[in-house]
Design a protein around this motif. Structure first.
Motif, short mmCIF file in Angstrom:
data_model
loop_
_atom_site.label_atom_id
_atom_site.label_comp_id
_atom_site.label_asym_id
_atom_site.label_seq_id
_atom_site.Cartn_x
_atom_site.Cartn_y
_atom_site.Cartn_z
N PRO A 33 13.51 11.82 31.48
CA PRO A 33 14.86 11.76 32.05
C PRO A 33 15.74 12.84 31.43
O PRO A 33 15.54 13.25 30.28
CB PRO A 33 15.35 10.37 31.68
N GLY A 34 16.72 13.27 32.17
CA GLY A 34 17.56 14.38 31.75
C GLY A 34 18.74 13.99 30.90
O GLY A 34 18.71 13.01 30.17
N CYS A 35 19.80 14.77 31.05
CA CYS A 35 21.01 14.60 30.26
C CYS A 35 22.22 14.60 31.19
O CYS A 35 22.38 15.50 32.01
CB CYS A 35 21.13 15.73 29.24
N LEU A 36 23.07 13.59 31.03
CA LEU A 36 24.33 13.52 31.76
C LEU A 36 25.44 14.00 30.84
O LEU A 36 25.57 13.51 29.72
CB LEU A 36 24.63 12.08 32.18
N VAL A 37 26.22 14.96 31.32
CA VAL A 37 27.41 15.41 30.60
C VAL A 37 28.62 15.00 31.43
O VAL A 37 28.75 15.41 32.58
CB VAL A 37 27.41 16.94 30.38
#
Length: 155
Positions: A4-8
């Protein structure tokens, strides 16, 4: 299956520098930036149309969720003035196992007003009193220690 990625989450009032900072993060991280103002402008819509803004943000969140699922970086540039909205985004992203980061931009009201006047994008134009009132509201919604610690990183 990818990680899973990264939410900013980029949080701030009009004129706080959200777009500038989000574009910088987009370039540094090769992320996907979600800015409702740009979509609404491209559609020829009024930026103050709250119903349309909610629909655009809903579509953007669906796409951001796909980006996170695919292991990418999704940069939400909605303003996210309220703690509840920031927490909802953070909590939903963590259901995927995504990292979450918060960038909170909080220049003084006079700086906001100067930037808003210089860019002249708002239609109808904002009034100084509106900016001061928004800034006062935002002070009550500043991330406290509990909110900051819920994110993996505060930029």
């Amino acid at each position: 299956m990818s990680e899973p990625g990264c939410l900013v989450v980029v949080s701030g009032l009009p004129g706080s520098g959200k777009t500038t900072q989000a574009k910088r993060l987009q370039a540094e991280r090769r992320g996907i930036r979600f800015c409702p103002d740009e979509w609404m402008t491209a559609l020829g819509a009024n930026l103050w149309d709250d119903e349309l803004r909610a629909r655009v943000e809903g579509l953007q969140w669906d796409m951001a969720f796909d980006v996170l699922r695919a292991g990418g970086t999704a940069i939400i540039e909605w303003g996210t003035w309220g703690r509840d909205e920031r927490e909802r985004l953070r909590a939903e992203a963590t259901t995927l196992g995504a990292r979450t980061e918060l960038l909170f931009l909080d220049p003084p009201a006079d700086v906001l007003w100067k930037r808003i006047e210089e860019r002249g994008m708002e239609d109808p134009p904002m009034k100084h009193a509106d900016v001061v009132a928004m800034h006062e509201f935002m002070q009550s919604q500043r991330p406290d220690e509990a909110e900051r610690s819920a994110f993996d990183e505060v930029l």
